[in-house]
Structures are given as structure tokens and as C-alpha cells.
Design an enzyme around this catalytic site. Structure first.
Site, PDB file in Angstrom:
ATOM      1  N   HIS A 242      81.023   6.839  71.307  1.00  0.00           N
ATOM      2  CA  HIS A 242      81.498   7.861  70.377  1.00  0.00           C
ATOM      3  C   HIS A 242      81.280   9.249  70.976  1.00  0.00           C
ATOM      4  O   HIS A 242      80.145   9.726  71.082  1.00  0.00           O
ATOM      5  CB  HIS A 242      80.727   7.701  69.049  1.00  0.00           C
ATOM      6  CG  HIS A 242      81.250   8.575  67.953  1.00  0.00           C
ATOM      7  ND1 HIS A 242      80.662   8.599  66.707  1.00  0.00           N
ATOM      8  CD2 HIS A 242      82.284   9.446  67.897  1.00  0.00           C
ATOM      9  CE1 HIS A 242      81.318   9.465  65.933  1.00  0.00           C
ATOM     10  NE2 HIS A 242      82.302   9.983  66.643  1.00  0.00           N
TER      11      HIS A 242
ATOM     12  N   HIS B 218      77.338   9.359  72.296  1.00  0.00           N
ATOM     13  CA  HIS B 218      76.346   8.327  71.993  1.00  0.00           C
ATOM     14  C   HIS B 218      77.065   7.002  71.821  1.00  0.00           C
ATOM     15  O   HIS B 218      78.298   6.947  71.837  1.00  0.00           O
ATOM     16  CB  HIS B 218      75.557   8.692  70.723  1.00  0.00           C
ATOM     17  CG  HIS B 218      76.427   8.805  69.507  1.00  0.00           C
ATOM     18  ND1 HIS B 218      77.053   9.971  69.147  1.00  0.00           N
ATOM     19  CD2 HIS B 218      76.804   7.894  68.580  1.00  0.00           C
ATOM     20  CE1 HIS B 218      77.773   9.781  68.052  1.00  0.00           C
ATOM     21  NE2 HIS B 218      77.643   8.520  67.687  1.00  0.00           N
TER      22      HIS B 218
ATOM     23  N   LYS C 216      76.468 -35.586  68.301  1.00  0.00           N
ATOM     24  CA  LYS C 216      77.084 -36.284  69.435  1.00  0.00           C
ATOM     25  C   LYS C 216      78.080 -37.278  68.870  1.00  0.00           C
ATOM     26  O   LYS C 216      77.707 -38.206  68.158  1.00  0.00           O
ATOM     27  CB  LYS C 216      76.016 -36.991  70.261  1.00  0.00           C
ATOM     28  CG  LYS C 216      76.554 -37.566  71.555  1.00  0.00           C
ATOM     29  CD  LYS C 216      75.411 -38.134  72.395  1.00  0.00           C
ATOM     30  CE  LYS C 216      75.908 -38.520  73.780  1.00  0.00           C
ATOM     31  NZ  LYS C 216      77.094 -39.386  73.778  1.00  0.00           N
TER      32      LYS C 216
ATOM     33  N   ASP D  17      80.799 -40.216  68.791  1.00  0.00           N
ATOM     34  CA  ASP D  17      80.946 -41.467  69.507  1.00  0.00           C
ATOM     35  C   ASP D  17      82.426 -41.822  69.605  1.00  0.00           C
ATOM     36  O   ASP D  17      82.953 -42.561  68.790  1.00  0.00           O
ATOM     37  CB  ASP D  17      80.172 -42.541  68.732  1.00  0.00           C
ATOM     38  CG  ASP D  17      79.960 -43.779  69.564  1.00  0.00           C
ATOM     39  OD1 ASP D  17      80.267 -43.744  70.767  1.00  0.00           O
ATOM     40  OD2 ASP D  17      79.484 -44.778  69.003  1.00  0.00           O
TER      41      ASP D  17
END
Ligand code: MN
Length: 547
Positions: free
Chosen positions: A37, A43, A238, A240
Site C-alpha cells: 500500500h 507499508h 485412505k 480403497d
């Protein structure tokens, strides 16, 4: 306790929440932005989304990647969430008049409860931005009294980079200088002030511009026996099923196994749904599964469905990664960022894109977002195993996507399970047909085939007959194992050319390195025999301490 109540309350074609599994519903990861800015004083406005607003600090010198260089951050008023996309010119004379450049953006995750940490004056968090990554903290100066600021002034904080793989000494790299341009438009402050057009299309501003590749090598997880202590991890169930990568190229969809086999023709429903995603081209990563009545992924159900040529009712394609989209290579973005983009793509579009396409009711659609939880790894793992899940996949929140096996993705398995190569079979006994047991092996690091033991359970009559016929057609005279088997283990055995890969659950290994209580779970037609190695956990299991 089942998940029926949980599921009955949700329409999973409308919510990105997962249907099953122990992982908490995925709240959207909060955003962060840094706006450069050029007001009366240049800043950087550092903003974190907390409780529906952008908590904001003005950092006069901007962030530093050097842990030794703590930067002053002055607490300022909250900004609305919509401000996160703002770049432009605030007219002179107005509050904050000057040029605003969107310097960085992405998602962030707090350690613990963000609001409580702010109140206490010490917030630790991770950033997954385009410029800022890894672990950081904001620490309020002046302890408890600092909350109000001295004499009604604004509270002063320090923005601190923690030492990790994203930290760099100031002498080596000044990130505000080396990467001063906008992540949104590619423009510098002067160009924004002059009202120049964006250097690149807004939509292409993420990732690297790239041609759609013919194939993407999938990222693979490394087996561990215990959850890691360090870092921030996304926790997924997990699944399958079969790993499939989806390629969308100008409306043409192809589904690839990790072994680069084209399975598009086997999964026409998935292809049809993917075709309706509103993207020109893309690579997506996910797992195709079949759900049983309890809503759990069942590998045997999936195999039967595929054998029937039916990818209907039970089939789901859980998407967990977005690697390319519309000309951008996203693989270099942090994991969390890629998942957020995927979630946005699917959440906003799946039901609309599919509406009125005659692909069946919402509940029957295949495409799903694979949600994740964050933190509390031990609890999540225990819960997953208790619910009969196969295990968990952990993904490092700020890591890029890398093909092949690495340690940014980890798998924790509830039981012992892996693939083996079939190298022989024993003659059936009694009234059993087909074969007695399969002789299982795996490839060693020097490429020889090692013997793992017999797999004698888990076969139904149809499997005994069909597998028996396939094996008898491959019988050979010589033993494929590098080391000769003891006499007792060779009795009654027929050798076969090692080609078939089987999925096996077992209780462990005995002292002579043979499988204990091995049970056949299915054939793995997507994996080449040469890839089958003994899976060693990377980390030893931690001893449980205390209660
Ligand atoms: Mn400002």
C-alpha cells in the site's frame, strides 16, 4: 456407531463434505492476503481471515523470510472479506489514499484456536501463499497490557518467520524486493497507479503458464508407522480403490491409471461427468471407489463392478488434487492451495454443470470432492481404524506436487496390507478346486524376486476357478525366486511366470520373513509386477506412553 445419521442430514451432491470416514468435514481453509500500500508511507497490509473478517496489521517494512529479522506489525481495523481481492487506486484525500497492489494471497491455517491465540497475544500459523509459505507467528509486544496499546495507541505486534525450509536470510533474499509485483495482475505499483491493464489474464495469474502434458506422473505416499510430529498436515481417509488421473483436453476426457493405462472406456459415467466440468483443459487426481451399504469404499465391490462393465450406482470418483487447469500448471502451488482451488471448482460447478444432463439424480453422481481434516493426527488415526477404514493419507499442507514416491505424502495403515507378485501355486487339497495357496513374492532393491510366503485364504469358488485357469496357462519349469526354497516349502508347487499382482492382508512377518495369516483381497490389474517391493515403514512406531 454408524454414520447413518450424519449422512441422512446431507445431500452430498451439494455439500463438499465426505460421505464416510473419520475425517472431519472440510471447513473451507481461511484466506490471507498481503497488500502493498503506497499511502503517505509505503507499508504492507497483512490480513488473515478470522471469524468472517480480515484481521489486519500494517507492516511498515513488509514481511521478511529471515527468522532473525522480526518485523513490526501495527494492528489496524478489521477489513471485510471482499477486500482480499482488492487492487487499485484509493483517491487522494480519502482514507488510506494511494495505490494498493495485491502482493500475495493464499490460504492460512492457525495452530489451535485463532481467536483465543490472538487474545493471548501469540498466534502461530502456516501460510500457503504464492510468495509466503511455511510457519510464522505474530507476537504482541508488551504482554497483556499491550492489548490496548500504549495510551490508546494501536497494539504493536511482531511478524516473525520460523526457521523451516521456507526461511531465508535477508542477505540472501529480500522477498519484498525480488518479487515486488502483483500476484493478481503482474503489475507494479506505478503501472497500477497509471491504470495500465493487467500483464496477464486474471485467471491465468496462478501457477505457471504451460501446455497440457500428455501424462502426469502421480505423486505417491510413503508408508509410515507413526504420524509425524512436525509440520502441518492435511488428513484424508485412505480410499480403497483405483488411483486414476483425469485428463481433460478441450472436452476430451481420458482416465489414466498410475501405470499409464487408458481406462476411459471402462468408466463411461465418470467420463461423462468430467466432460461437463466448466474447464477447457485440466489434469485432476483422484481415487475411484465403490461404496458398500455402510458408505465405505470396498475394493472387491469395485472389482466386481468393473468386471461387469458397470460403473453405475456404487461408483464414486473422489478428487483430491488439481494439477493443471486452463493453461496453468498448479503443481508448484502449496497442497492446501491446490485443494482449495479444486474444492471451489467442484463445489461451485458440479451440480450446476450436471443439472439437466440426464445423468441421474444428484445422489447417484460419481464426482466427489475428497475432504480433509487438519491436525490431531493420532485421534484421527485411531478413529479411522476403529471405523474399519484402511488407514489415512497425510499430505504436507505447504508442499508442491511431485511425481513419484516422497515424504510430502505419507500413508498410515490400520492393518498390514500390501501387494505381492504371484510366482507359483500349490495343488488343491480335498474338495477344493483350482489351487491350494498362492506363492507370493516381491522384488528386492537389486531386482531379484524374494519369497514372502503362502497366501491360502480369502478365495471364493469363482476366484479359485478363474485364477487357477490363468495360472495354469503360465506354468513354467523353473523357480522364479532368486533363492531356492526349503524342501518343505517347495512340495506340491507349480511355478508360474511372475506377472499377476495380488492385494494381501496379513498379520505381520515371522522370524523367517514369511507372511503370517495372509489373506487374498483381490487382483491389482493397475500395477505392474516390477513395482511390487516390500513396504517398510519409514518411521518406527512410537511407544505409547502413559494413558
Ligand atoms: Mn494500508
Amino acid at each position: 456407531m454408524g454414520l447413518e445419521k450424519y449422512r441422512s442430514k446431507r445431500d452430498f451432491s451439494k455439500t463438499p463434505e465426505p460421505e464416510g470416514g473419520p475425517v472431519p468435514a472440510p471447513a473451507r481453509a481461511p484466506v490471507f492476503v498481503v497488500q502493498k500500500h503506497a499511502a503517505s508511507q509505503l507499508h504492507y497490509d497483512f490480513r488473515l481471515e478470522i471469524a468472517g473478517a480480515l484481521k489486519s496489521w500494517a507492516v511498515p517494512r513488509g514481511p521478511s523470510l529471515d527468522p532473525a529479522d522480526k518485523r513490526l506489525a501495527v494492528e489496524v481495523e478489521d477489513h471485510p472479506l471482499a477486500y482480499a481481492g482488492f487492487e487499485g487506486v484509493i483517491p487522494a484525500g480519502e482514507y488510506g489514499g494511494g495505490t494498493v497492489l495485491l502482493w500475495d494471497r493464499g490460504h492460512w491455517l492457525p495452530e489451535g484456536d485463532a481467536e483465543a491465540a490472538l487474545a493471548a497475544g501469540k498466534l502461530r500459523f502456516r501460510l500457503a501463499g504464492e510468495k509466503l509459505r511455511g510457519e510464522w507467528s505474530l507476537v504482541r509486544m508488551g504482554g497483556k497490557a499491550g492489548a490496548k496499546g500504549a495510551a490508546g495507541q494501536r497494539a504493536n505486534w511482531l511478524l516473525i518467520k520460523h526457521p523451516d525450509e521456507f526461511a531465508r536470510p535477508d542477505a540472501e533474499l529480500d522477498i519484498t524486493e525480488s518479487r515486488g509485483d502483483s500476484v493478481q495482475s503482474g503489475r507494479g505499483l506505478d503501472e497500477i497507479a497509471a491504470g495500465r491493464p493487467p500483464r496477464r489474464a486474471m485467471s491465468a495469474a496462478v501457477g505457471l503458464a504451460a501446455a497440457l502434458p500428455d501424462f502426469v506422473s502421480p505423486q505417491l505416499a510413503t508408508l509410515v508407522e507413526d504420524s509425524p510430529r512436525e509440520g502441518l498436515w492435511l488428513v484424508e481417509t485412505k480410499l480403497d480403490g483405483y488411483r486414476l488421473l483425469a485428463q481433460i483436453d478441450n472436452g476430451a476426457v481420458r482416465l489414466w491409471t498410475r501405470n499409464r493405462e487408458d481406462w476411459s472406456a471402462r468408466l463411461p459415467r465418470l467420463v461423462a461427468e468430467l466432460q461437463r466440468l466448466p474447464v477447457r483443459n485440466a489434469w485432476l487426481d483422484g481415487e475411484a471407489v465403490a461404496l458398500d451399504r455402510a458408505g465405505r469404499a470396498s475394493f472387491s465391490l469395485l472389482q466386481r463392478a468393473l468386471a461387469r462393465g458397470d460403473d453405475g450406482q456404487q461408483l464414486r470418483y473422489y478428487l483430491f488434487d488439481l494439477l493443471f487447469v486452463d493453461g496453468s500448471d498448479l503443481r508448484g502451488l502449496p497442497q492446501l492451495e491446490r485443494k482449495e482451488r479444486l474444492r471451489e471448482l467442484l463445489a461451485g460447478t458440479v451440480q450446476e454443470a450436471l443439472a439437466g444432463t440426464g445423468l441421474g439424480s444428484a445422489g447417484e453422481r460419481c464426482l466427489r470432492y475428497c475432504g480433509h481434516g487438519v491436525g490431531r493426527l493420532d485421534d484421527a488415526f485411531r478413529a479411522a481404524c476403529l471405523q474399519g477404514e484402511e488407514g489415512l493419507i497425510l499430505k504436507r499442507a505447504d508442499a508442491a506436487y511431485h511425481g513419484g514416491r516422497g515424504t510430502d505424502w505419507l500413508k498410515l495403515k490400520c492393518g498390514h496390507r500390501q501387494e505381492f507378485v504371484v510366482a507359483g501355486f500349490s495343488a488343491p487339497e480335498g474338495r477344493r478346486e483350482g489351487f491350494g495357496a498362492l506363492l507370493a513374492g516381491y522384488y528386492t532393491s537389486v531386482g531379484t524376486l524374494a519369497y514372502a510366503g503362502r497366501v491360502g485364504a480369502g478365495f471364493d469358488r469363482a476366484t479359485l476357478a478363474s485364477l487357477g485357469a490363468r495360472l495354469r496357462a503360465q506354468v513354467q519349469a523353473s523357480c522364479p525366486f532368486a533363492d531356492a526354497l526349503p524342501e518343505a516349502e517347495r512340495a506340491d508347487v507349480h511355478w508360474v511366470a511372475p506377472g499377476l499382482v495380488i492385494d494381501v492382508r496379513y498379520a505381520g512377518w515371522n522370524r523367517s520373513d514369511r507372511l503370517r495369516q495372509a489373506r487374498y483381497l483381490g487382483l491389482r490389474e493397475d500395477k505392474p509386477a516390477r513395482d511390487v517391493v516390500r513396504e517398510w515403514p519409514l518411521l518406527p512406531r512410537r511407544r505409547e506412553s502413559g494413558a
